[in-house]
Every structure is written in C-alpha cells, then in structure tokens.
Design a protein around this motif. Sequence first.
Motif, mmCIF file in Angstrom:
data_model
loop_
_atom_site.group_PDB
_atom_site.id
_atom_site.type_symbol
_atom_site.label_atom_id
_atom_site.label_comp_id
_atom_site.label_asym_id
_atom_site.label_seq_id
_atom_site.Cartn_x
_atom_site.Cartn_y
_atom_site.Cartn_z
ATOM 1 N N ASN A 127 61.862 -13.052 -5.246
ATOM 2 C CA ASN A 127 60.426 -12.903 -4.963
ATOM 3 C C ASN A 127 60.000 -13.529 -3.634
ATOM 4 O OD1 ASN A 127 60.086 -11.571 -7.454
ATOM 5 N ND2 ASN A 127 59.770 -13.516 -8.512
ATOM 6 N N GLN A 128 60.947 -13.692 -2.723
ATOM 7 C CA GLN A 128 60.664 -14.115 -1.359
ATOM 8 C C GLN A 128 61.457 -13.216 -0.418
ATOM 9 O OE1 GLN A 128 61.641 -18.313 -1.273
ATOM 10 N NE2 GLN A 128 59.791 -18.879 -2.408
ATOM 11 N N VAL A 129 61.251 -13.386 0.895
ATOM 12 C CA VAL A 129 61.859 -12.505 1.884
ATOM 13 C C VAL A 129 62.791 -13.296 2.788
ATOM 14 C CG1 VAL A 129 61.387 -11.000 3.865
ATOM 15 C CG2 VAL A 129 59.955 -10.875 1.844
ATOM 16 N N LYS A 130 63.952 -12.720 3.085
ATOM 17 C CA LYS A 130 64.922 -13.316 3.986
ATOM 18 C C LYS A 130 65.556 -12.226 4.843
ATOM 19 C CE LYS A 130 69.085 -14.235 2.403
ATOM 20 N NZ LYS A 130 69.892 -13.076 2.893
ATOM 21 N N LYS A 131 66.266 -12.642 5.882
ATOM 22 C CA LYS A 131 67.058 -11.696 6.663
ATOM 23 C C LYS A 131 68.192 -11.157 5.802
ATOM 24 C CE LYS A 131 70.233 -11.456 10.588
ATOM 25 N NZ LYS A 131 71.369 -11.102 9.699
ATOM 26 N N ASP A 132 68.520 -9.876 6.001
ATOM 27 C CA ASP A 132 69.663 -9.282 5.333
ATOM 28 C C ASP A 132 70.942 -10.025 5.716
ATOM 29 O OD1 ASP A 132 71.264 -7.592 3.903
ATOM 30 O OD2 ASP A 132 70.821 -5.795 5.051
ATOM 31 N N THR A 133 72.005 -9.791 4.957
ATOM 32 C CA THR A 133 73.266 -10.506 5.184
ATOM 33 C C THR A 133 74.140 -9.859 6.250
ATOM 34 O OG1 THR A 133 74.254 -9.270 3.353
ATOM 35 C CG2 THR A 133 73.323 -11.431 2.854
ATOM 36 N N ALA A 183 51.868 -15.511 6.882
ATOM 37 C CA ALA A 183 52.798 -15.553 5.756
ATOM 38 C C ALA A 183 53.020 -16.997 5.336
ATOM 39 C CB ALA A 183 54.136 -14.913 6.121
ATOM 40 N N ASP A 184 53.391 -17.167 4.077
ATOM 41 C CA ASP A 184 53.912 -18.451 3.626
ATOM 42 C C ASP A 184 55.315 -18.631 4.185
ATOM 43 O OD1 ASP A 184 51.603 -18.565 2.132
ATOM 44 O OD2 ASP A 184 52.598 -18.510 0.179
ATOM 45 N N LEU A 185 55.686 -19.880 4.415
ATOM 46 C CA LEU A 185 57.035 -20.232 4.843
ATOM 47 C C LEU A 185 57.567 -21.310 3.899
ATOM 48 C CD1 LEU A 185 59.266 -19.789 6.917
ATOM 49 C CD2 LEU A 185 58.120 -21.430 8.422
ATOM 50 N N PRO A 186 57.954 -20.910 2.678
ATOM 51 C CA PRO A 186 58.353 -21.895 1.671
ATOM 52 C C PRO A 186 59.651 -22.617 1.997
ATOM 53 C CG PRO A 186 58.687 -19.669 0.851
ATOM 54 C CD PRO A 186 57.932 -19.545 2.132
ATOM 55 N N THR A 187 60.520 -22.013 2.819
ATOM 56 C CA THR A 187 61.740 -22.683 3.270
ATOM 57 C C THR A 187 61.853 -22.508 4.775
ATOM 58 O OG1 THR A 187 62.832 -22.149 1.180
ATOM 59 C CG2 THR A 187 64.233 -22.879 2.990
ATOM 60 N N LEU A 188 61.931 -23.621 5.505
ATOM 61 C CA LEU A 188 61.977 -23.576 6.956
ATOM 62 C C LEU A 188 63.310 -23.008 7.450
ATOM 63 C CD1 LEU A 188 60.422 -27.047 7.868
ATOM 64 C CD2 LEU A 188 59.270 -24.852 7.565
ATOM 65 N N PRO A 189 63.343 -22.502 8.694
ATOM 66 C CA PRO A 189 64.610 -22.016 9.249
ATOM 67 C C PRO A 189 65.629 -23.140 9.390
ATOM 68 C CG PRO A 189 62.733 -21.313 10.585
ATOM 69 C CD PRO A 189 62.223 -22.325 9.622
ATOM 70 N N SER A 190 66.898 -22.753 9.458
ATOM 71 C CA SER A 190 67.943 -23.692 9.814
ATOM 72 C C SER A 190 67.766 -24.134 11.259
ATOM 73 C CB SER A 190 69.319 -23.051 9.634
ATOM 74 O OG SER A 190 69.485 -22.565 8.322
ATOM 75 N N VAL A 191 68.459 -25.191 11.676
ATOM 76 C CA VAL A 191 68.348 -25.712 13.032
ATOM 77 C C VAL A 191 68.655 -24.611 14.049
ATOM 78 C CG1 VAL A 191 69.329 -27.329 14.699
ATOM 79 C CG2 VAL A 191 68.844 -28.075 12.359
ATOM 80 N N PRO A 238 55.282 -31.612 5.574
ATOM 81 C CA PRO A 238 56.054 -31.141 4.416
ATOM 82 C C PRO A 238 57.167 -30.197 4.836
ATOM 83 C CG PRO A 238 54.139 -29.803 4.629
ATOM 84 C CD PRO A 238 54.076 -30.804 5.773
ATOM 85 N N SER A 239 57.941 -29.766 3.888
ATOM 86 C CA SER A 239 59.001 -28.810 4.157
ATOM 87 C C SER A 239 58.547 -27.378 3.892
ATOM 88 C CB SER A 239 60.214 -29.119 3.278
ATOM 89 O OG SER A 239 59.865 -29.028 1.912
ATOM 90 N N SER A 240 57.305 -27.178 3.510
ATOM 91 C CA SER A 240 56.811 -25.851 3.159
ATOM 92 C C SER A 240 55.406 -25.683 3.707
ATOM 93 C CB SER A 240 56.813 -25.686 1.636
ATOM 94 O OG SER A 240 56.286 -24.445 1.259
ATOM 95 N N TYR A 241 55.203 -24.602 4.483
ATOM 96 C CA TYR A 241 53.867 -24.418 5.026
ATOM 97 C C TYR A 241 53.620 -22.941 5.285
ATOM 98 C CZ TYR A 241 55.473 -24.390 10.012
ATOM 99 O OH TYR A 241 56.051 -24.113 11.221
ATOM 100 N N ALA A 252 68.675 -20.132 6.003
ATOM 101 C CA ALA A 252 67.884 -20.678 4.902
ATOM 102 C C ALA A 252 66.463 -20.154 4.833
ATOM 103 C CB ALA A 252 67.848 -22.210 5.012
ATOM 104 N N ALA A 253 65.905 -19.682 5.947
ATOM 105 C CA ALA A 253 64.478 -19.380 6.015
ATOM 106 C C ALA A 253 64.056 -18.345 4.982
ATOM 107 C CB ALA A 253 64.107 -18.895 7.410
ATOM 108 N N ARG A 254 62.901 -18.598 4.372
ATOM 109 C CA ARG A 254 62.293 -17.658 3.442
ATOM 110 C C ARG A 254 60.823 -17.489 3.812
ATOM 111 N NH1 ARG A 254 66.928 -17.507 2.747
ATOM 112 N NH2 ARG A 254 68.129 -17.615 0.815
ATOM 113 N N LEU A 255 60.318 -16.262 3.672
ATOM 114 C CA LEU A 255 58.907 -15.942 3.880
ATOM 115 C C LEU A 255 58.339 -15.386 2.593
ATOM 116 C CD1 LEU A 255 59.667 -14.259 7.243
ATOM 117 C CD2 LEU A 255 57.991 -16.090 7.093
ATOM 118 N N ASP A 256 57.006 -15.474 2.456
ATOM 119 C CA ASP A 256 56.363 -14.985 1.238
ATOM 120 C C ASP A 256 54.904 -14.684 1.547
ATOM 121 O OD1 ASP A 256 56.087 -14.244 -1.389
ATOM 122 O OD2 ASP A 256 56.449 -16.223 -2.235
#
Length: 219
Positions: free
Chosen positions: A39-45, A67-75, A134-137, A187-191
């Motif tokens: 139920n969140q969005v990420k880049k395809d593999t 958009a929500d950014l529940p998980t921040l991008p990797s470094v 926070p880690s989610s914004y 790691a990044a997720r959007l919602d």
Amino acid sequence: MAFPSQPVLDAFNRADGGLGASWTSPVVSGEEIMEILSNQVKKDTGNAPRGSDYWNGSTHSEAEAYADLPTLPSVNAYVTLTARIVNPGGASLDGYEVRITDRTDAARMRWSFYRIDDGVFTLVGGNTDDILTPSSYQIGLEASGSTFTFYRTNGGGAWTNIGTRSDATYSAAGYIGLGASGGAAEAARLDNFGGGTIGAGAAYQPRYGYVHHNNPGIA
C-alpha cells in the motif's frame, strides 16, 4: 492560499504491482515504472537508475503535487515530484522536477529544482539543505506562474515553505507525477499522492493514512 489546496488523488491501497490505469510510465524515456508494495509506492526492481510515473487524468499549469514520504531515501538516493510535464516518455520531454536527496546523514535532505528541456535536466538556482527531525514526513511542489515553491511537513501537521525558484520557460499545462532513484534495494517509499490545479477545489488537511472519499479513475 494554504498549501495544498487539492485532495489526495491516490492512496495506493490495493494489490502490489503497477500503479494502474490512472498512471503512465515513464516520465523520462528509459526509466523504470513505479510500483505498489504494501500500500505504498517504490521504484521497480529493474536495473535503470530511476523510476517515474505521471498522473494521466488531467493537466495543470497553476499546479501543485505532494505526497507522503513514510520512508526516506537511502544515502545519495532521492525521490521526485514533477509538474508541467509535456511529451512524457519522448525525446521532446519538457517540464520541471524537484528532487529530495538524502545527503549522507539521516537529518539532512537536499532539495534540488530542475528544468527539463528535451529530456535534458538543468539545475535552477542551486540546492537547499533542510534539517529533518522525524524519519517520516511529506513533500510538496507548487508551480504558480514563474514561481516554484517547495514544501514539507515533519511527520504531518503544518506545511513549511522550504524555498522558491523562478523560471519562466514553461507555463503551459502539463502532467504532475512522482519518482525515485536507486537500485532494487532502495528504501524510499511514497504514499498518498495528491495535487491538481491550485485553488480549484476544497482545501485538504493532510494526515497519514487519509483516503479521500473520491479517488477518480483508480484501477
């Protein structure tokens, strides 16, 4: 006018896989699709360094996207929001993109604004670094005339103006969209993607997990 003024378009609360008929990929030729996972969005593999999709239901000149950014991008990876995109997926792609990049430590994110000319990205006005708590914004982009404004919240609540850029190259209506960089393990997720024409509807007060009562066209 308070940002954002438009409701959530897609909360992505459906089966894993492609985003569905209301979305088209890619924005930039050769990029991967974005996909739903839990139920969140990420880049395809896939192996391409970026993924992107645009909301194909309508175009906007005076535009906002968020958009929500529940998980921040990797470094050194990033997520994107786009506006005024015309000719997506082709050699004559034009429009604008803001990138939010993790800059080597968990508390510092870099906002970079690009103009896209026939598929070529040009940085406009330098970078803006932003300290996060926070880690989610949430992240937002507003295109009003020749002024482009970046917004974020720290974990929900009030939106903060992070900075503005000015560019008058493209003023015509175009698509809004989202994207992300990184490999299969990014790691990044959007919602909760939202947006549209500035001020064209009732104001929306964003909260995590919010699902608008009218999500037109979602497959």
